[in-house]
Design a protein around this motif. Structure first.
Motif, PDB file in Angstrom:
ATOM      1  N   THR A 101       6.087  10.360   0.151  1.00 57.39           N
ATOM      2  CA  THR A 101       4.970  10.747   1.011  1.00 57.39           C
ATOM      3  C   THR A 101       4.026   9.560   1.201  1.00 57.39           C
ATOM      4  O   THR A 101       4.098   8.559   0.478  1.00 57.39           O
ATOM      5  N   GLU A 102       3.144   9.684   2.168  1.00 55.58           N
ATOM      6  CA  GLU A 102       2.145   8.637   2.399  1.00 55.58           C
ATOM      7  C   GLU A 102       1.264   8.452   1.161  1.00 55.58           C
ATOM      8  O   GLU A 102       0.901   7.328   0.795  1.00 55.58           O
ATOM      9  N   GLU A 103       0.947   9.553   0.485  1.00 57.89           N
ATOM     10  CA  GLU A 103       0.149   9.471  -0.738  1.00 57.89           C
ATOM     11  C   GLU A 103       0.889   8.676  -1.812  1.00 57.89           C
ATOM     12  O   GLU A 103       0.316   7.797  -2.469  1.00 57.89           O
ATOM     13  N   GLN A 104       2.181   8.970  -1.993  1.00 66.21           N
ATOM     14  CA  GLN A 104       2.963   8.256  -3.007  1.00 66.21           C
ATOM     15  C   GLN A 104       3.064   6.768  -2.690  1.00 66.21           C
ATOM     16  O   GLN A 104       2.972   5.927  -3.589  1.00 66.21           O
ATOM     17  N   ARG A 105       3.219   6.435  -1.424  1.00 62.71           N
ATOM     18  CA  ARG A 105       3.294   5.019  -1.044  1.00 62.71           C
ATOM     19  C   ARG A 105       1.968   4.312  -1.335  1.00 62.71           C
ATOM     20  O   ARG A 105       1.941   3.116  -1.616  1.00 62.71           O
ATOM     21  N   GLY A 106       0.876   5.068  -1.282  1.00 64.73           N
ATOM     22  CA  GLY A 106      -0.435   4.498  -1.578  1.00 64.73           C
ATOM     23  C   GLY A 106      -0.626   4.159  -3.051  1.00 64.73           C
ATOM     24  O   GLY A 106      -1.560   3.450  -3.411  1.00 64.73           O
ATOM     25  N   TRP A 107       0.262   4.672  -3.917  1.00 66.08           N
ATOM     26  CA  TRP A 107       0.167   4.374  -5.347  1.00 66.08           C
ATOM     27  C   TRP A 107       0.648   2.967  -5.678  1.00 66.08           C
ATOM     28  O   TRP A 107       0.297   2.426  -6.735  1.00 66.08           O
ATOM     29  N   LEU A 108       1.470   2.379  -4.824  1.00 66.82           N
ATOM     30  CA  LEU A 108       2.188   1.160  -5.202  1.00 66.82           C
ATOM     31  C   LEU A 108       1.265  -0.008  -5.534  1.00 66.82           C
ATOM     32  O   LEU A 108       1.403  -0.637  -6.587  1.00 66.82           O
ATOM     33  N   SER A 109       0.346  -0.330  -4.649  1.00 70.10           N
ATOM     34  CA  SER A 109      -0.510  -1.490  -4.877  1.00 70.10           C
ATOM     35  C   SER A 109      -1.390  -1.335  -6.116  1.00 70.10           C
ATOM     36  O   SER A 109      -1.421  -2.231  -6.976  1.00 70.10           O
ATOM     37  N   PRO A 110      -2.101  -0.204  -6.287  1.00 70.71           N
ATOM     38  CA  PRO A 110      -2.894  -0.051  -7.514  1.00 70.71           C
ATOM     39  C   PRO A 110      -2.024   0.013  -8.773  1.00 70.71           C
ATOM     40  O   PRO A 110      -2.436  -0.469  -9.834  1.00 70.71           O
ATOM     41  N   ALA A 111      -0.836   0.598  -8.679  1.00 71.00           N
ATOM     42  CA  ALA A 111       0.059   0.640  -9.837  1.00 71.00           C
ATOM     43  C   ALA A 111       0.489  -0.774 -10.224  1.00 71.00           C
ATOM     44  O   ALA A 111       0.567  -1.114 -11.411  1.00 71.00           O
ATOM     45  N   TYR A 112       0.741  -1.607  -9.214  1.00 65.40           N
ATOM     46  CA  TYR A 112       1.118  -2.995  -9.483  1.00 65.40           C
ATOM     47  C   TYR A 112      -0.018  -3.730 -10.184  1.00 65.40           C
ATOM     48  O   TYR A 112       0.208  -4.449 -11.171  1.00 65.40           O
ATOM     49  N   GLU A 113      -1.237  -3.567  -9.703  1.00 62.31           N
ATOM     50  CA  GLU A 113      -2.392  -4.227 -10.319  1.00 62.31           C
ATOM     51  C   GLU A 113      -2.583  -3.757 -11.768  1.00 62.31           C
ATOM     52  O   GLU A 113      -2.893  -4.560 -12.663  1.00 62.31           O
ATOM     53  N   TYR A 114      -2.366  -2.473 -12.011  1.00 57.98           N
ATOM     54  CA  TYR A 114      -2.488  -1.933 -13.371  1.00 57.98           C
ATOM     55  C   TYR A 114      -1.426  -2.551 -14.285  1.00 57.98           C
ATOM     56  O   TYR A 114      -1.727  -2.950 -15.424  1.00 57.98           O
TER      57      TYR A 114
END
Length: 218
Positions: free
Chosen positions: A23-36
């Motif tokens: 989903t669009e929401e799940q795709r939005g997790w990628l960048s912050p997850a990478y930074e974490y």
């Protein structure tokens, strides 16, 4: 030695799959997850006296692994909503009889010259992707290349490995795109005609829902 270099570089490959059914929401997790993950890697490495990881994230082709949860593989679109997936196995492997016992079509491999290879069999499995998965026939080759470029920018340090499905008429546009974007955005690509490729017993073949249901019933 290779192991010494691996230990020195601390190259990791934390991967994702099923991208083109997310989903669009799940795709939005990628960048912050990478930074974490980057922050965690620095903290963890410092605590243990390691060098921080040079490479941390990846997107593998994920053909086999993605079969287990039944999701689209890696960065790829679904080849088709309903399809046959063909697997080649040595003819004397015990799995061959297991496949026959369970009703899966088993046939000898056909060579390019029309002869039959009796040392290898091809087993056909019916397969379906979820309704919301993006289909390859609904994406241009450029759409797929843009997906790889996006993943390389928001998630993956390592190479995003992907096979791009294309149509013959798209080749001029693909050449133009790669000349402009390949160097800084892509690392590992292969290309495959989506259909009309002339391969007998192709690894993937689109079928209708009716054909899929008939195969499953057997």
């Amino acid at each position: 030695s290779t192991q010494t270099i691996v230990n020195k570089n601390m190259r990791m490959g934390i991967g994702i799959t099923g991208v083109l059914q997310s989903t669009e929401e799940q795709r939005g997790w990628l960048s912050p997850a990478y930074e974490y993950l980057r922050a965690m890697d620095k903290e963890y490495s410092k605590f243990h006296g390691f060098n921080p990881s040079i490479k941390l994230t990846t997107v593998k082709p994920s053909g086999t692994l993605s079969l287990l949860p039944g999701v689209t593989p890696g960065a790829h679109p679904a080849y088709a909503r309903h399809m046959i997936r063909r697997i080649r196995i040595s003819a004397n492997h015990p799995l061959v009889q297991t496949c026959r016992d369970h009703g899966y079509p088993v046939e000898y491999q056909q060579n390019f010259d029309g002869s039959v290879d009796h040392s290898t069999v091809v087993v056909s499995f019916p397969f379906q992707h979820p309704e919301h998965a993006v289909l390859a026939k609904n994406m241009t080759a450029i759409d797929q290349l843009e997906t790889v470029k996006w993943l390389q920018s928001v998630w993956s340090d390592n190479s995003v490995s992907c096979t791009i499905y294309y149509k013959k008429e798209e080749l001029p546009e693909i050449r133009k795109y790669l000349k402009k974007y390949y160097k800084n955005n892509h690392k590992s690509l292969s290309f495959l005609l989506h259909s009309e490729h002339g391969f007998k017993q192709a690894p993937l073949e689109e079928i209708t829902e009716e054909q899929y249901n008939e195969m499953v019933a057997n």
